[in-house]
Design an enzyme around this catalytic site. Structure first.
Site, short mmCIF file in Angstrom:
data_model
loop_
_atom_site.label_atom_id
_atom_site.label_comp_id
_atom_site.label_asym_id
_atom_site.label_seq_id
_atom_site.Cartn_x
_atom_site.Cartn_y
_atom_site.Cartn_z
N HIS A 180 0.83 -1.21 0.00
CA HIS A 180 0.00 0.00 0.00
C HIS A 180 0.86 1.25 0.00
O HIS A 180 0.55 2.24 -0.69
CB HIS A 180 -0.93 0.01 1.22
CG HIS A 180 -2.09 -0.93 1.11
ND1 HIS A 180 -1.95 -2.29 1.02
CD2 HIS A 180 -3.43 -0.70 1.09
CE1 HIS A 180 -3.14 -2.86 0.94
NE2 HIS A 180 -4.06 -1.91 0.97
N HIS A 221 0.21 -4.19 9.06
CA HIS A 221 1.65 -4.32 8.89
C HIS A 221 2.34 -3.94 10.19
O HIS A 221 1.78 -3.20 11.02
CB HIS A 221 2.17 -3.41 7.77
CG HIS A 221 1.99 -3.96 6.39
ND1 HIS A 221 2.86 -4.86 5.82
CD2 HIS A 221 1.02 -3.73 5.47
CE1 HIS A 221 2.44 -5.15 4.60
NE2 HIS A 221 1.34 -4.49 4.36
N ASP A 225 7.60 -2.50 8.35
CA ASP A 225 7.14 -2.60 6.96
C ASP A 225 6.89 -1.23 6.36
O ASP A 225 7.17 -0.99 5.18
CB ASP A 225 5.86 -3.43 6.89
CG ASP A 225 6.00 -4.77 7.58
OD1 ASP A 225 7.13 -5.24 7.71
OD2 ASP A 225 4.96 -5.34 7.98
#
Length: 306
Positions: A180, A221, A225
């Protein structure tokens, strides 16, 4: 009012058709790059699905972001996805604005070739990273109590090549680094360079920061990350941007050039004493006293009569 609407609609339609013709020409030259980028998106999806097969759920790792940010919970986890979808759609629509607006700075085909190049480079690094070390997923459907935390081994090769949209939303194991954030940062960095509105540029960075917090608060996450995505994507875009050819500048107005190889019809008009197209010859003709011939040479009547 009706006449004004018709006139503006006609201008908009002509602008749209002109842009379509331009983009079709660019698409004919660059379709291989676009197709390769889309194929790489599919391969990235297969890689994310593959790591789900070897994912082993376990206790959530100790994380600074989890400690500092309150947990949104499953019922509010849609917030981060809503923000990401808004960013994606906004950027997608912006890349097509030359078809409608007068102000044009980009070509749609060329900007997507550039964006896909950034995405593919980042996703290659991402696949290498999350296959190197598999971490237990912090998301709710990746925990030990979830039935979908592990994928059953595929029964056929066709099942391996199939990407289930449900699996994209509920994947596990593809953690470092956030996909994302790859898309969000690539979009923001692209608009930072080719966009024209300063407010939108600043707002884009704010949205990227808020998106980072929402991803962590939603427990989709780990903090690492998101942090790795921030510096990796920026470095990849910085390096590739210098290697890729720059986009043509659309702000420069190109003047028409009269070709020496005129068509037979144009030559016929010239022989009959008719002009080809007065708008095609924009040479300046400064008149002082007297006449100006077709070559722009001044002829003084008083001197001719002497």
């Amino acid at each position: 009012m009706t006449i004004y609407i018709r006139r503006e609609s006609s201008k908009l339609w002509k602008r749209f058709c002109s842009e379509i013709a331009t983009e079709i020409g660019l698409l004919a030259e660059n379709w291989k790059y676009l197709l390769a980028g889309l194929i790489c998106q599919y391969i990235h999806g297969l890689a994310a699905k593959g790591v789900h097969y070897i994912h082993r759920p376990g206790p959530t790792l100790q994380d600074l972001g989890f400690f500092l940010l309150p947990e949104l919970g499953q019922e509010r986890s849609y917030i981060s996805e809503t923000v990401f979808t808004s960013v994606f759609l906004s950027f997608f629509l912006w890349t097509f604005h030359p078809f409608i607006l007068k102000s044009k700075k980009i070509y749609t085909v060329l900007i997507w070739c550039r964006v896909l190049a950034f995405l593919v480079a980042c996703q290659c690094l991402r696949v290498i990273t999350f296959y190197s070390t598999q971490l237990p997923g912090p998301n709710y459907h990746c925990r030990e109590s979830s039935e979908v935390a592990r994928l059953p081994w595929p029964k056929s090769a066709l099942e391996v090549l199939e990407i289930n949209p449900h699996g994209v939303m509920y994947g596990c194991g593809d953690l470092i680094f956030s996909s994302h954030m790859i898309f969000t940062l690539v979009f923001v960095l692209t608009y930072q360079k080719y966009g024209t509105k300063r407010f939108i540029k600043l707002f884009g960075w704010l949205i990227a920061f808020v998106q980072s917090l929402l991803i962590i608060a939603s427990r989709k996450h780990y903090t690492v990350d998101v942090v790795v995505a921030w510096y990796t994507v920026n470095l990849v875009v910085f390096c590739l941007d210098k290697k890729l050819p720059e986009l043509p500048d659309r702000t420069t107005v190109l003047l028409p050039v009269v070709s020496k190889d005129r068509t037979k019809e144009e030559n016929h008009k010239l022989l009959n004493g008719n002009g080809v197209d007065p708008a095609a010859d924009w040479r300046p003709r400064a008149q002082v006293n007297g006449k100006i011939d077709s070559n722009g040479v001044h002829t003084d009547n008083s001197m001719n009569g002497a």
